[in-house]
Design a protein around this motif. Structure first.
Motif, short mmCIF file in Angstrom:
data_model
loop_
_atom_site.label_atom_id
_atom_site.label_comp_id
_atom_site.label_asym_id
_atom_site.label_seq_id
_atom_site.Cartn_x
_atom_site.Cartn_y
_atom_site.Cartn_z
N GLY A 10 -1.80 -5.55 4.78
CA GLY A 10 -1.35 -6.83 4.25
C GLY A 10 -2.35 -7.94 4.46
N THR A 11 -1.91 -9.02 5.07
CA THR A 11 -2.75 -10.19 5.26
C THR A 11 -4.03 -9.83 6.01
N ALA A 12 -5.16 -10.09 5.41
CA ALA A 12 -6.44 -9.80 6.05
C ALA A 12 -6.83 -10.95 6.97
N ALA A 13 -7.69 -10.63 7.93
CA ALA A 13 -8.19 -11.66 8.85
C ALA A 13 -9.45 -12.28 8.25
N ALA A 14 -9.31 -12.82 7.04
CA ALA A 14 -10.47 -13.26 6.28
C ALA A 14 -11.19 -14.44 6.93
N ASP A 27 -20.12 6.19 -1.56
CA ASP A 27 -19.57 7.48 -1.96
C ASP A 27 -18.11 7.25 -2.37
N PRO A 28 -17.79 7.44 -3.64
CA PRO A 28 -16.41 7.17 -4.10
C PRO A 28 -15.35 7.91 -3.32
N SER A 29 -15.67 9.10 -2.81
CA SER A 29 -14.64 9.86 -2.07
C SER A 29 -14.23 9.14 -0.79
N PHE A 30 -15.11 8.28 -0.25
CA PHE A 30 -14.77 7.46 0.90
C PHE A 30 -14.23 6.09 0.46
N ILE A 31 -14.92 5.49 -0.48
CA ILE A 31 -14.55 4.13 -0.92
C ILE A 31 -13.12 4.10 -1.43
N MET A 32 -12.72 5.10 -2.18
CA MET A 32 -11.38 5.10 -2.77
C MET A 32 -10.29 5.39 -1.75
N GLU A 33 -10.69 5.74 -0.52
CA GLU A 33 -9.71 5.89 0.55
C GLU A 33 -9.54 4.60 1.35
N MET A 34 -10.37 3.62 1.09
CA MET A 34 -10.26 2.35 1.82
C MET A 34 -9.08 1.56 1.27
N PRO A 35 -8.11 1.23 2.11
CA PRO A 35 -6.92 0.57 1.59
C PRO A 35 -7.06 -0.95 1.45
N SER A 36 -8.05 -1.53 2.10
CA SER A 36 -8.16 -2.99 2.13
C SER A 36 -9.11 -3.48 1.05
N ARG A 37 -9.20 -4.79 0.93
CA ARG A 37 -9.92 -5.40 -0.18
C ARG A 37 -11.44 -5.32 -0.02
N LEU A 38 -12.11 -5.24 -1.15
CA LEU A 38 -13.56 -5.30 -1.23
C LEU A 38 -13.92 -6.36 -2.25
N PHE A 39 -14.91 -7.17 -1.93
CA PHE A 39 -15.36 -8.17 -2.89
C PHE A 39 -16.77 -7.84 -3.34
N GLY A 40 -17.00 -8.05 -4.63
CA GLY A 40 -18.32 -7.77 -5.18
C GLY A 40 -18.53 -8.58 -6.44
N ARG A 77 -6.99 0.65 -6.35
CA ARG A 77 -6.81 1.64 -5.28
C ARG A 77 -6.03 1.04 -4.13
N THR A 78 -5.80 -0.29 -4.11
CA THR A 78 -5.25 -0.95 -2.93
C THR A 78 -3.73 -0.93 -2.92
N SER A 79 -3.19 -1.18 -1.74
CA SER A 79 -1.73 -1.29 -1.61
C SER A 79 -1.21 -2.57 -2.29
N PHE A 80 -2.09 -3.53 -2.48
CA PHE A 80 -1.68 -4.75 -3.20
C PHE A 80 -1.34 -4.41 -4.65
N ALA A 81 -2.11 -3.50 -5.23
CA ALA A 81 -1.87 -3.12 -6.62
C ALA A 81 -0.81 -2.03 -6.75
N LEU A 82 -0.84 -1.07 -5.84
CA LEU A 82 0.05 0.09 -5.94
C LEU A 82 1.37 -0.09 -5.21
N ARG A 83 1.43 -1.09 -4.33
CA ARG A 83 2.63 -1.35 -3.52
C ARG A 83 3.05 -0.10 -2.77
N GLU A 84 4.28 0.36 -2.95
CA GLU A 84 4.76 1.46 -2.11
C GLU A 84 4.06 2.79 -2.42
N ASP A 85 3.34 2.86 -3.53
CA ASP A 85 2.60 4.08 -3.85
C ASP A 85 1.18 4.05 -3.31
N GLY A 86 0.82 3.01 -2.59
CA GLY A 86 -0.52 2.93 -2.02
C GLY A 86 -0.73 3.95 -0.92
#
Length: 491
Positions: free
Chosen positions: A342-346, A296-309, A328-337
């Motif tokens: 930040g660093t994920a526990a990948a 559901d985009p209304s939920f997915i677009m609120e996720m701040p962390s990375r998604l791989f596909g 949609r991420t803070s990596f792309a939007l920086r302070e406007d995220g």
């Protein structure tokens, strides 16, 4: 708080540079940056560090001495849980994540290595299958942060402030979540009944004059802080949806080989920690958080962390593994995220992915069945001891609480005595309550040993109390005889 020090290689430590930086942000001193930190938890002194060591061997000896103070749970019979669990980690998991290309990479995934993106995509896919959800993020720092982020997502999506806490939450987790969301959301607690959510009380609060129209989410934990498996998720989901809110379920994925996933019971956001999936306890654990939502985009677009596909490339018809909805991420939007992650526990995501791939559906089912059966066996053995009772009658997975007051014992006293016997009996939750944890590594013999050790304590206490009572009776008899003799003499 800080002692002035000018470092020869760090220009910002120079007094003039510090003064210029303070002037730029409008602060009188560095102390102003710490006003939100309570004075009682500030150190207030210099760090207790040794004098500089002249040789590397001296430093090594010192550090090894510090590390030697730790006692790993593998060297004791441990029934400790409360957020960090002693599950079996297949050898191949450690073998994979200790490969240099995984272990030494920043966040476990250098950005130019798309093969690692595939590994994380596979982790996400396996988690989605286990949870029966569509979208799972790359791991965040830990389950505490994942839960706080999930609640923040609910608040941003609805524009509301109210979060109803419907279950018992691990105190450390609750503290972290409260700190994270306090500027935007408010927590409202509803006491549990017999270890489980009180749906009627939750509904009453949702519809109360104080919160009507301002509930962003109902938050429930399953298993709860005390290990209770929530049976009222569907009812809570219906209450939330009727009020235009969402249901956020904090959980541990380890049991979903046999338990019904929250998504099948109406949950909108499912979140938690993956430490139980192939990660060691390691003196506090390797922790990483997950957030799962429907497609559901209304939920997915609120996720701040990375998604791989699967993403298209510059070559027509060619696909590779890459970031989905990067913008949609803070990596792309920086302070406007919407939120900074930040660093994920990948690296831990890769570990969990390897673990899930090794276990498969059958392995996870067997694990869940083992956890449920051994938890119940431990409950029965401990509750059979005179004076000890379970604090609720709910179904439990892995953890449960016992009350030892009826046996004349204190929880800390049990820990102190059994620790001297090489047993860690659990986590003290109150003056007379103890949180006991069993996993697939807790054998029947281990559980029996714990029960016998506690039973021996209760019998010692009973013998002591009986001796005291007998002494009191004897003293009373002596006193009565003395009084009788005195009266006879007087007559």
């Amino acid at each position: 708080m800080t002692t002035p020090f000018v470092h020869p290689y760090i220009p910002n430590t120079a007094p003039a540079t510090k003064a210029a930086m303070l002037a730029a942000v409008g602060a009188e001193s560095i102390e102003e940056f710490y006003v939100d930190v309570p004075a009682e938890i500030r150190l207030g002194r210099a760090l207790d560090l040794p004098a500089p060591f002249p040789a590397e061997a001296d430093l090594t000896r010192h550090v090894e001495g510090l590390l030697g103070r730790n006692t790993p749970t593998t060297q004791r019979l441990s029934f400790l849980g409360a957020g960090t669990y002693n599950h079996y980690v297949p050898a191949v998991v450690d073998e994979v994540i200790n490969r240099s290309e995984f272990l030494t990479a920043y966040a476990g995934e250098p950005y130019e290595d798309h093969g690692r993106f595939q590994a994380l995509f596979q982790y996400q896919s396996l988690m989605a299958e286990l949870l029966n959800m569509d979208v799972v993020n790359v791991p965040t720092y830990d389950g505490f942060q994942a839960t706080a982020t999930a609640l923040s997502m609910a608040g941003r999506r609805s524009g509301r402030r109210g979060i109803i806490v419907a279950s018992d939450v691990l105190p450390d987790k609750l503290s972290r979540v409260r700190d994270f969301i306090s500027s935007n959301l408010e927590l409202h607690h509803v006491p549990t009944v017999d270890g489980l959510a009180d749906a009627a009380a939750v509904a009453a609060l949702v519809n109360s004059a104080a919160l009507a129209g301002d509930v962003a989410a109902i938050w429930v934990e399953t298993p709860s802080y005390r290990g209770a498996v929530e049976s009222g998720i569907r009812a809570l989901a219906d209450i939330a949806h009727a009020a235009g809110a969402v249901l956020v379920v904090g959980t541990d994925p380890v049991g979903y080989g046999v338990l019904t996933p929250p998504a099948d019971q109406g949950a909108d956001i499912v979140c938690g920690d993956i430490q139980s999936l192939g990660l060691h306890q390691w003196y506090g654990g390797a922790h990483a958080g997950f957030i799962a939502v429907h497609d559901d985009p209304s939920f997915i677009m609120e996720m701040p962390s990375r998604l791989f596909g699967l993403e298209s490339t510059t070559v027509p018809g060619e696909y590779g593994f890459g970031d989905v909805a990067w913008d949609r991420t803070s990596f792309a939007l920086r302070e406007d995220g919407k939120e900074w992650v930040g660093t994920a526990a990948a690296l831990w995501g890769i570990a969990a992915g390897v673990h899930l791939a090794l276990m498969g559906p059958q392995g996870m089912a067997e694990l869940g069945e083992t956890l449920l059966s051994r938890t119940r066996y431990a409950q029965q053995q401990l509750a059979a001891i005179a004076g000890i009772r379970l604090t609720d009658s709910a179904l439990h997975l892995r953890e449960f609480e016992i009350d030892v007051a009826g046996a004349g014992l204190g929880a800390q006293g049990i820990v102190d005595v059994l620790r001297s016997q090489g047993i860690e009996p659990g986590v003290v939750t109150g003056e007379s309550t103890l949180l006991v944890c069993v996993t697939e590594l807790s054998s029947q013999a281990d559980i029996d040993r714990l029960a016998e050790a506690i039973r021996a304590l209760t019998e010692t206490t009973t013998d002591t109390n009986t001796a005291v009572e007998n002494t009191a009776v004897q003293n009373t008899a002596v006193q009565n005889t003395a009084v009788q003799n005195t009266e006879e003499k007087s007559a």
